[in-house]
Design a protein around this motif. Structure first.
Motif, PDB file in Angstrom:
ATOM      1  N   LEU A  26       0.884   4.023  -2.417  1.00 50.98           N
ATOM      2  CA  LEU A  26      -0.428   3.686  -1.867  1.00 50.98           C
ATOM      3  C   LEU A  26      -1.447   4.734  -2.300  1.00 50.98           C
ATOM      4  O   LEU A  26      -2.583   4.402  -2.669  1.00 50.98           O
ATOM      5  CB  LEU A  26      -0.340   3.628  -0.342  1.00 50.98           C
ATOM      6  N   PHE A  27      -1.019   6.008  -2.269  1.00 50.92           N
ATOM      7  CA  PHE A  27      -1.915   7.087  -2.681  1.00 50.92           C
ATOM      8  C   PHE A  27      -2.349   6.892  -4.134  1.00 50.92           C
ATOM      9  O   PHE A  27      -3.539   6.962  -4.451  1.00 50.92           O
ATOM     10  CB  PHE A  27      -1.204   8.426  -2.496  1.00 50.92           C
ATOM     11  N   LEU A  28      -1.372   6.607  -4.989  1.00 49.88           N
ATOM     12  CA  LEU A  28      -1.699   6.442  -6.404  1.00 49.88           C
ATOM     13  C   LEU A  28      -2.636   5.257  -6.603  1.00 49.88           C
ATOM     14  O   LEU A  28      -3.597   5.338  -7.375  1.00 49.88           O
ATOM     15  CB  LEU A  28      -0.413   6.258  -7.220  1.00 49.88           C
ATOM     16  N   SER A  29      -2.348   4.169  -5.888  1.00 50.83           N
ATOM     17  CA  SER A  29      -3.222   3.007  -6.072  1.00 50.83           C
ATOM     18  C   SER A  29      -4.612   3.288  -5.507  1.00 50.83           C
ATOM     19  O   SER A  29      -5.617   2.839  -6.055  1.00 50.83           O
ATOM     20  CB  SER A  29      -2.571   1.756  -5.489  1.00 50.83           C
ATOM     21  N   ALA A  30      -4.650   4.102  -4.409  1.00 48.78           N
ATOM     22  CA  ALA A  30      -5.960   4.476  -3.876  1.00 48.78           C
ATOM     23  C   ALA A  30      -6.732   5.298  -4.902  1.00 48.78           C
ATOM     24  O   ALA A  30      -7.936   5.096  -5.107  1.00 48.78           O
ATOM     25  CB  ALA A  30      -5.804   5.270  -2.579  1.00 48.78           C
ATOM     26  N   VAL A  31      -6.023   6.230  -5.562  1.00 42.48           N
ATOM     27  CA  VAL A  31      -6.686   7.045  -6.584  1.00 42.48           C
ATOM     28  C   VAL A  31      -7.189   6.133  -7.707  1.00 42.48           C
ATOM     29  O   VAL A  31      -8.333   6.237  -8.165  1.00 42.48           O
ATOM     30  CB  VAL A  31      -5.718   8.107  -7.149  1.00 42.48           C
ATOM     31  N   ALA A  32      -6.324   5.200  -8.120  1.00 33.10           N
ATOM     32  CA  ALA A  32      -6.710   4.295  -9.207  1.00 33.10           C
ATOM     33  C   ALA A  32      -7.949   3.485  -8.836  1.00 33.10           C
ATOM     34  O   ALA A  32      -8.878   3.347  -9.634  1.00 33.10           O
ATOM     35  CB  ALA A  32      -5.547   3.361  -9.522  1.00 33.10           C
ATOM     36  N   TRP A  33      -7.960   2.985  -7.589  1.00 31.58           N
ATOM     37  CA  TRP A  33      -9.115   2.177  -7.174  1.00 31.58           C
ATOM     38  C   TRP A  33     -10.340   3.053  -6.920  1.00 31.58           C
ATOM     39  O   TRP A  33     -11.470   2.580  -7.025  1.00 31.58           O
ATOM     40  CB  TRP A  33      -8.789   1.365  -5.920  1.00 31.58           C
ATOM     41  N   ALA A  34     -10.096   4.295  -6.547  1.00 29.73           N
ATOM     42  CA  ALA A  34     -11.233   5.153  -6.210  1.00 29.73           C
ATOM     43  C   ALA A  34     -12.066   5.486  -7.434  1.00 29.73           C
ATOM     44  O   ALA A  34     -13.288   5.652  -7.337  1.00 29.73           O
ATOM     45  CB  ALA A  34     -10.735   6.452  -5.558  1.00 29.73           C
ATOM     46  N   ALA A 136     -11.114 -12.001  -3.522  1.00 26.06           N
ATOM     47  CA  ALA A 136     -11.105 -11.184  -4.733  1.00 26.06           C
ATOM     48  C   ALA A 136     -11.658  -9.789  -4.508  1.00 26.06           C
ATOM     49  O   ALA A 136     -12.316  -9.211  -5.354  1.00 26.06           O
ATOM     50  CB  ALA A 136     -11.853 -11.885  -5.870  1.00 26.06           C
ATOM     51  N   THR A 137     -11.437  -9.288  -3.296  1.00 25.57           N
ATOM     52  CA  THR A 137     -11.836  -7.913  -3.014  1.00 25.57           C
ATOM     53  C   THR A 137     -10.576  -7.144  -2.685  1.00 25.57           C
ATOM     54  O   THR A 137      -9.881  -7.482  -1.734  1.00 25.57           O
ATOM     55  CB  THR A 137     -12.796  -7.868  -1.812  1.00 25.57           C
ATOM     56  N   ASN A 138     -10.280  -6.121  -3.466  1.00 29.68           N
ATOM     57  CA  ASN A 138      -9.036  -5.398  -3.203  1.00 29.68           C
ATOM     58  C   ASN A 138      -9.158  -4.581  -1.923  1.00 29.68           C
ATOM     59  O   ASN A 138     -10.042  -3.728  -1.814  1.00 29.68           O
ATOM     60  CB  ASN A 138      -8.716  -4.471  -4.381  1.00 29.68           C
ATOM     61  N   PRO A 139      -8.290  -4.846  -0.953  1.00 29.18           N
ATOM     62  CA  PRO A 139      -8.422  -4.124   0.326  1.00 29.18           C
ATOM     63  C   PRO A 139      -8.140  -2.629   0.197  1.00 29.18           C
ATOM     64  O   PRO A 139      -8.659  -1.854   0.996  1.00 29.18           O
ATOM     65  CB  PRO A 139      -7.398  -4.801   1.234  1.00 29.18           C
ATOM     66  N   VAL A 140      -7.327  -2.241  -0.779  1.00 26.95           N
ATOM     67  CA  VAL A 140      -7.112  -0.809  -0.963  1.00 26.95           C
ATOM     68  C   VAL A 140      -8.441  -0.147  -1.296  1.00 26.95           C
ATOM     69  O   VAL A 140      -8.818   0.873  -0.727  1.00 26.95           O
ATOM     70  CB  VAL A 140      -6.072  -0.542  -2.073  1.00 26.95           C
ATOM     71  N   LYS A 141      -9.159  -0.776  -2.202  1.00 30.47           N
ATOM     72  CA  LYS A 141     -10.444  -0.208  -2.579  1.00 30.47           C
ATOM     73  C   LYS A 141     -11.457  -0.342  -1.453  1.00 30.47           C
ATOM     74  O   LYS A 141     -12.213   0.586  -1.165  1.00 30.47           O
ATOM     75  CB  LYS A 141     -10.975  -0.912  -3.824  1.00 30.47           C
ATOM     76  N   TYR A 142     -11.443  -1.510  -0.805  1.00 28.16           N
ATOM     77  CA  TYR A 142     -12.475  -1.779   0.187  1.00 28.16           C
ATOM     78  C   TYR A 142     -12.229  -1.055   1.505  1.00 28.16           C
ATOM     79  O   TYR A 142     -13.156  -0.558   2.133  1.00 28.16           O
ATOM     80  CB  TYR A 142     -12.568  -3.285   0.434  1.00 28.16           C
ATOM     81  N   LEU A 143     -10.957  -0.956   1.920  1.00 24.97           N
ATOM     82  CA  LEU A 143     -10.664  -0.392   3.242  1.00 24.97           C
ATOM     83  C   LEU A 143     -10.123   1.038   3.173  1.00 24.97           C
ATOM     84  O   LEU A 143     -10.503   1.877   3.976  1.00 24.97           O
ATOM     85  CB  LEU A 143      -9.628  -1.268   3.965  1.00 24.97           C
ATOM     86  N   ILE A 144      -9.214   1.278   2.238  1.00 20.96           N
ATOM     87  CA  ILE A 144      -8.479   2.544   2.285  1.00 20.96           C
ATOM     88  C   ILE A 144      -9.225   3.666   1.567  1.00 20.96           C
ATOM     89  O   ILE A 144      -9.357   4.768   2.096  1.00 20.96           O
ATOM     90  CB  ILE A 144      -7.056   2.350   1.717  1.00 20.96           C
ATOM     91  N   VAL A 145      -9.750   3.353   0.372  1.00 23.09           N
ATOM     92  CA  VAL A 145     -10.427   4.403  -0.398  1.00 23.09           C
ATOM     93  C   VAL A 145     -11.562   5.068   0.392  1.00 23.09           C
ATOM     94  O   VAL A 145     -11.614   6.298   0.468  1.00 23.09           O
ATOM     95  CB  VAL A 145     -10.903   3.849  -1.755  1.00 23.09           C
TER      96      VAL A 145
ATOM     97  N   ASN B  69      -1.401  -9.618 -13.174  1.00 25.35           N
ATOM     98  CA  ASN B  69      -1.545  -8.345 -12.460  1.00 25.35           C
ATOM     99  C   ASN B  69      -2.741  -8.433 -11.507  1.00 25.35           C
ATOM    100  O   ASN B  69      -3.449  -9.444 -11.460  1.00 25.35           O
ATOM    101  CB  ASN B  69      -1.693  -7.190 -13.449  1.00 25.35           C
ATOM    102  N   ASP B  70      -2.946  -7.373 -10.749  1.00 30.19           N
ATOM    103  CA  ASP B  70      -3.975  -7.387  -9.712  1.00 30.19           C
ATOM    104  C   ASP B  70      -5.348  -7.762 -10.244  1.00 30.19           C
ATOM    105  O   ASP B  70      -6.098  -8.515  -9.619  1.00 30.19           O
ATOM    106  CB  ASP B  70      -4.062  -6.006  -9.044  1.00 30.19           C
ATOM    107  N   ARG B  71      -5.634  -7.226 -11.401  1.00 24.38           N
ATOM    108  CA  ARG B  71      -6.978  -7.439 -11.940  1.00 24.38           C
ATOM    109  C   ARG B  71      -7.216  -8.891 -12.326  1.00 24.38           C
ATOM    110  O   ARG B  71      -8.240  -9.474 -11.980  1.00 24.38           O
ATOM    111  CB  ARG B  71      -7.148  -6.551 -13.159  1.00 24.38           C
ATOM    112  N   ARG B  77      -9.031 -15.516  -8.574  1.00 27.52           N
ATOM    113  CA  ARG B  77      -9.270 -15.845  -7.166  1.00 27.52           C
ATOM    114  C   ARG B  77     -10.710 -16.256  -6.915  1.00 27.52           C
ATOM    115  O   ARG B  77     -11.019 -16.793  -5.864  1.00 27.52           O
ATOM    116  CB  ARG B  77      -8.908 -14.651  -6.280  1.00 27.52           C
ATOM    117  N   ARG B  78     -11.575 -15.959  -7.837  1.00 28.12           N
ATOM    118  CA  ARG B  78     -12.965 -16.403  -7.618  1.00 28.12           C
ATOM    119  C   ARG B  78     -13.082 -17.921  -7.663  1.00 28.12           C
ATOM    120  O   ARG B  78     -14.091 -18.465  -7.239  1.00 28.12           O
ATOM    121  CB  ARG B  78     -13.877 -15.771  -8.658  1.00 28.12           C
ATOM    122  N   LYS B  79     -12.053 -18.574  -8.195  1.00 27.62           N
ATOM    123  CA  LYS B  79     -12.039 -20.039  -8.183  1.00 27.62           C
ATOM    124  C   LYS B  79     -11.647 -20.571  -6.819  1.00 27.62           C
ATOM    125  O   LYS B  79     -11.750 -21.770  -6.572  1.00 27.62           O
ATOM    126  CB  LYS B  79     -11.022 -20.563  -9.215  1.00 27.62           C
ATOM    127  N   PHE B  80     -11.111 -19.685  -5.976  1.00 26.65           N
ATOM    128  CA  PHE B  80     -10.528 -20.127  -4.707  1.00 26.65           C
ATOM    129  C   PHE B  80     -11.400 -19.783  -3.502  1.00 26.65           C
ATOM    130  O   PHE B  80     -12.120 -18.795  -3.501  1.00 26.65           O
ATOM    131  CB  PHE B  80      -9.182 -19.452  -4.473  1.00 26.65           C
TER     132      PHE B  80
END
Lengths: 257, 248, 468
Positions: A26-34, A136-145, B69-71, B77-80
């Motif tokens: 989770l930390f790594l993905s948070a860093v990636a999204w941050a 299409a909003t990544n919650p890691v980026k939106y909530l955790i970062v 992948n996530d990206r 997902r913008r279609k949904f």
């Protein structure tokens, strides 16, 4: 019997390792999204207000009384060596190196870390996190970062305040009530506390900010099982974060001083 | 056009999807029925990539989202749009902000345009002027309608509905059904609805599919479904306790 | 309604914290050269135990630098000092590792040199290093001393133990006896010489007189301006006088140093020194006694609830040593002093109780203390009585129980009370007075006391003899 015990132990170790690994992921993905735009500064500011500004009262209270009670206790011990004038510097060292960062982190864990776990946990069980994914909003980026960044920034700042009010409390008790000479009180602080003590304490605080927010978010983010699950996640977040803070404090101290 | 091919999914030892195949036609409403806890929600989450299958493919317009992948998922997902069971409105925001959320995230609209679009979408679900209410102040039916408004905010091609009428009184359930129908028609959507509300499915469904023990055992138009000879489907539709469906 | 946005609150908080941080960083570790200013000087110690990097470097207790680094060089400790740029070290300074107090931090003490022209340059070295007089060293020296003592005692044992030792001791004693005898005979033979000494002393004082007269003449001659110093020296008469003076002065000093004359006796006599030290000891004893003596003055007032009376006590407590005390005091009791008088009228005797309301009651007690418990006895409120006291919490709390006024016609006066020190001189108390009274005098009471130690009274008391 023996095998059962071994099995339990093994499971515990595996579970702990798995948890640690997941938190690391989770930390790594948070860093990636941050580091990926867009950056949501208003979310960070909002979390900074929640983690920092709203914790001022509890941190000031803890810091002041810690300084005061330490002074009271140390005074009686140090008087045996006629070393009353060292009380202030001892309190100041303890506050800047250990108690400031650790106590304010524990208080913020209890206040904000638990709130993070509860909030994210509720969002998880009411599918709000899934909704973020779907939109299409990544919650890691939106909530955790934002929470992690805000905690990393605000913990050192709260620690500065805790250190300061701790010494002020100590000064009040030591000089005004116990009658330690004000001049030697300050002179010994001046002599024995160095800038590195403060800054190492602040580095610790930043690490603790990372720990408490990451664990709070991790526990909330992976909540299962409705309202009960949220409660469990909150408790686990506070316990795990507190333990991790105390243990990592040891290693940080060993590294720094 | 969504194609599910050979989907398998297990949670621990429990097999939820067992080599499942289904085609969902564009611009129509497909209703997936099945028992409570029978894997309908899991199936729906596979369609939008929230859960990845152990094996098999989920083709959305020919792209396999099970391999993304996530990206890439973020892009597809913008279609949904999706309406969750409890609407999943963000508690920390008011109704207006909830509906505006996808617009702020994924469009380059100005604030004014966003405000106008939010008002339009809310009006489309019959809730004009509730922007400043908090989601906690809303009734269940209102929440679902706001959820729908949010789901269609970006005018997606596909909207997924997770039990849209569960927990609502018959009048409100009917209103939601009407709303789904209207929205589908107005915006020419591909809708996937999961439900076990027999009354509703025949009203809104262009096609109906029955999920039973991890497989689609029957799929067809409402008329075909009504005329089915499949004993499981018959028992499910009549709500009888006698038949092949085991009650545990 | 005035309210701040999140941004403003966060900004304000961060700003305040930064100001505090700035303030704190100026309050700590500000030694002027924590930013690597100053020059480096090397010094080598045999042992740098306990010396840390950043330890203080001081001259005469003033910090002039810090320890920059400590490393090993040829089996010795190479300590590099960073000295403030405005401090110059002479070439012959010496360095030592010292300790603040017994348990304090180690620091490097530099003793200034004497060559005021040559200074140690940047990167130079301090050549002279003093061995540290630290605890380790002291202990090792103690060990050496103990070793010596053991060696001495063991050789003594060798000498004294056994027959050989015994015989040699006997020999020594015989020698001693002989020695004293011969001294005695010397003294006896020289009896008249001692008389001579006294005579000499007399003549010595006379000679002194002559010397002073001669000196006077010289001084007067000088005052009159008779010639310069050269003339004075060339002048035959003066020269003779001067040499005479000097020789007689020599005489006097010789006599003093050999113990002749009153002054000489005073200087050389052991008896005198002994007397002197005895008198000093006497003074010491006196002072010590005065130190031990403690005298407390106290006022105690109490209000009796049930009888609506107030009683006042004024006491002097004299404590010659910690476990003994005397208590003297007066008590005002609104009920007055009770006296019994027998009137005999017509063969019938009536006993009448009278109260003397104007009178004071007196306390005069002697007490002894055993750790936390003290017993008292003597006159209490002008009657005989005894009391028991219990002390707790460093004497802050005192529980006392008194029994007095034992008379046949009524029950004894019993009084129990607790007293607690709330401030330095102020005590609060409460209790029950006369609690088994059958006269209706039983009453709870609350009181306040002021008690302080009086130093002036103390010295007054020590001069007054008090039976021990």
């Amino acid at each position: 019997m023996v095998l059962g015990g071994l099995e339990k132990l093994g499971r515990l170790v595996l579970y702990s390792l798995e948890e640690a690994g997941k938190i690391m992921m989770l930390f790594l993905s948070a860093v990636a999204w941050a580091v990926r735009p867009p950056w949501r500064f208003h979310l960070i500011i909002k979390q900074m207000e929640f983690v920092g500004v709203k914790s001022i009262f509890v941190v000031v209270l803890t810091g002041t009384f810690t300084g005061m009670v330490m002074t009271l206790q140390l005074f009686h011990g140090f008087r045996l060596f006629s070393a009353e004038s060292l009380v202030g510097s001892t309190v100041a060292l303890a506050m800047t190196r250990e108690l400031g960062p650790v106590l304010s982190s524990l208080m913020v864990t209890a206040r904000a870390g638990s709130a993070m776990a509860a909030e994210l946990g509720t969002m998880r069980v009411t599918e709000q996190i899934d909704a973020l994914y779907v939109m299409a909003t990544n919650p890691v980026k939106y909530l955790i970062v934002p929470r992690v960044i805000a905690s990393i920034i605000m913990m050192p700042i709260l620690t500065v305040v805790a250190d300061f009010v701790g010494v002020v409390g100590s000064y009040f008790v030591g000089v005004s009530i116990l009658g330690i000479n004000a001049g030697t009180f300050m002179k010994n602080i001046n002599k024995l506390v160095v800038l590195d003590d403060i800054f190492n304490g602040l580095i610790k605080a930043a690490v603790f900010g990372l720990i408490l927010s990451l664990i709070g978010c991790y526990k909330g983010f992976n909540t299962r099982g409705g309202a009960e699950g949220v409660g469990r996640a909150t408790t686990e977040a506070v316990v795990l974060a507190s333990i991790t803070i105390l243990v990592s404090d040891y290693f940080l101290t060993a590294l720094m001083f | 056009m969504i194609k599910l091919i050979g989907l398998n999914k297990s949670f621990g030892k429990q097999k939820v999807l067992d080599n499942l195949n289904l085609e969902i036609e564009s611009n129509k409403t497909t209703v997936i029925i099945g028992r409570s806890g029978g894997g309908k929600s899991v199936l729906l989450k596979h369609i939008i990539g929230l859960i990845k299958p152990d094996s098999g493919s989920v083709l959305v317009d020919g792209e396999d989202i099970a391999r993304m992948n996530d990206r890439e998922l973020n892009d597809i997902r913008r279609k949904f749009g999706m309406l969750f069971q409890e609407a999943a409105l963000f508690d920390s925001m008011d109704v207006g902000e909830n509906v505006a959320f996808p617009l702020k995230e994924h469009s380059k609209m100005t604030k004014e345009e966003i405000r106008k679009t939010v008002a339009e979408r809310l009006a489309a679900v019959g809730l004009a002027g509730v922007e400043s209410k908090m989601s906690s102040e809303l009734s269940g039916g209102m929440r679902k309608r706001v959820g729908l408004a949010r789901a269609i905010a970006l005018l997606p091609e596909i909207v997924l509905f997770d039990e849209p009428t569960s927990g609502l009184d018959p009048v409100m359930a009917e209103a939601i059904n009407q709303l789904i129908k209207e929205t589908q028609r107005n915006f020419n959507l591909t809708c996937v609805v999961i439900s076990h509300d027999i009354e509703s499915i025949f009203k809104i469904g262009d096609r109906i599919a029955m999920l039973y023990e991890g497989k689609i055992i029957e799929a067809g138009t409402p008329a075909e479904i009504r005329a089915t000879t499949n004993p499981v489907l018959r028992q499910f539709l009549t709500g009888s306790i006698e038949g092949p469906i085991k009650i545990i | 309604m005035f309210s701040l946005s999140s941004e403003a609150k966060v900004g304000l908080f961060v700003l305040v914290a930064l100001i505090i941080l700035g303030y704190m960083s100026f309050q700590v570790g500000q030694h002027g050269f924590s930013f690597k200013r100053g020059y480096l000087v090397e010094t080598v110690f045999d042992n740098a135990t306990g010396l840390d990097k950043d330890a203080s470097v001081q001259i005469a207790g003033v910090e002039v630098g810090r320890v920059e680094s400590i490393s090993l060089k040829n089996g010795k400790a190479l300590v590099v000092l960073r000295i403030k740029p405005d401090i110059q070290l002479e070439k012959d300074v010496s360095a030592a590792i010292r300790t603040h107090g017994i348990l304090g931090d180690k620091y490097v003490e530099i003793t200034p040199g004497t060559i005021k022209t040559a200074f140690i340059p940047d990167g130079g070295a301090i050549e002279q290093v003093n061995r540290p007089a630290d605890i380790d060293r002291m202990l090792s020296q103690f060990a050496l001393i103990t070793e010596d003592i053991r060696a001495v005692t063991s050789s003594l044992r060798n000498v004294l133990g056994g027959e050989a030792g015994e015989s040699s001791i006997r020999e020594i004693l015989t020698n001693m006896r002989e020695l004293t005898r011969s001294i005695n005979t010397v003294v006896a033979r020289n009896d008249d010489k001692i008389a001579d000494v006294v005579e000499n002393l007399k003549s010595a004082s006379k000679e002194m007189e002559g010397t002073f007269i001669a000196l006077n003449q010289v001084a007067q001659g000088l005052k009159k301006g008779e010639g310069t110093l050269g003339q004075l020296l060339r002048d035959k008469e003066t020269g003779e006088k001067l040499s005479k003076t000097i020789s007689s002065l020599q005489d006097v000093t010789e006599k003093i140093s050999t113990g002749k004359g009153t002054f000489g006796k005073l200087v050389n006599d052991e008896e005198t020194a002994k007397n002197l030290s005895d008198s000093l000891a006497g003074i010491n004893r006196y002072v010590n006694k005065a130190e031990q003596y403690r005298t407390y003055l106290s006022y105690h007032g109490e209000y009796l609830f049930d009888t609506s009376n107030a009683k006042s006590y004024l006491d002097v407590r004299i404590q010659p040593n910690p476990d003994k005390f005397y208590l003297l005091g007066v008590v005002t009791d609104p009920r007055g002093r009770r006296t019994l008088r027998d009137y005999t009228t017509g063969g019938v005797t009536t006993r009448v109780e009278e109260y003397d309301k104007s009178g004071f009651l007196f306390n005069a007690q002697i007490g002894k203390r055993f750790k936390d418990i003290a017993i008292r006895g003597g006159i209490m409120e002008s009657t005989g009585g005894v009391g028991l006291e219990y002390f707790a919490f460093n004497d802050k709390l005192r529980l006392s129980f008194d029994a007095f006024d034992f008379s046949s016609d009524r029950r004894a006066h019993l009084k129990g009370m607790a007293e607690f020190q709330i401030f330095k001189y102020i005590y609060l108390s409460g209790g029950w007075d006369d609690f088994i009274s059958n006269q209706g005098n039983s009453s709870p009471f609350a009181g306040i006391s002021i008690r302080f130690e009086d130093d002036d009274l103390k010295y007054l008391m020590t001069t007054t003899p008090i039976p021990k």
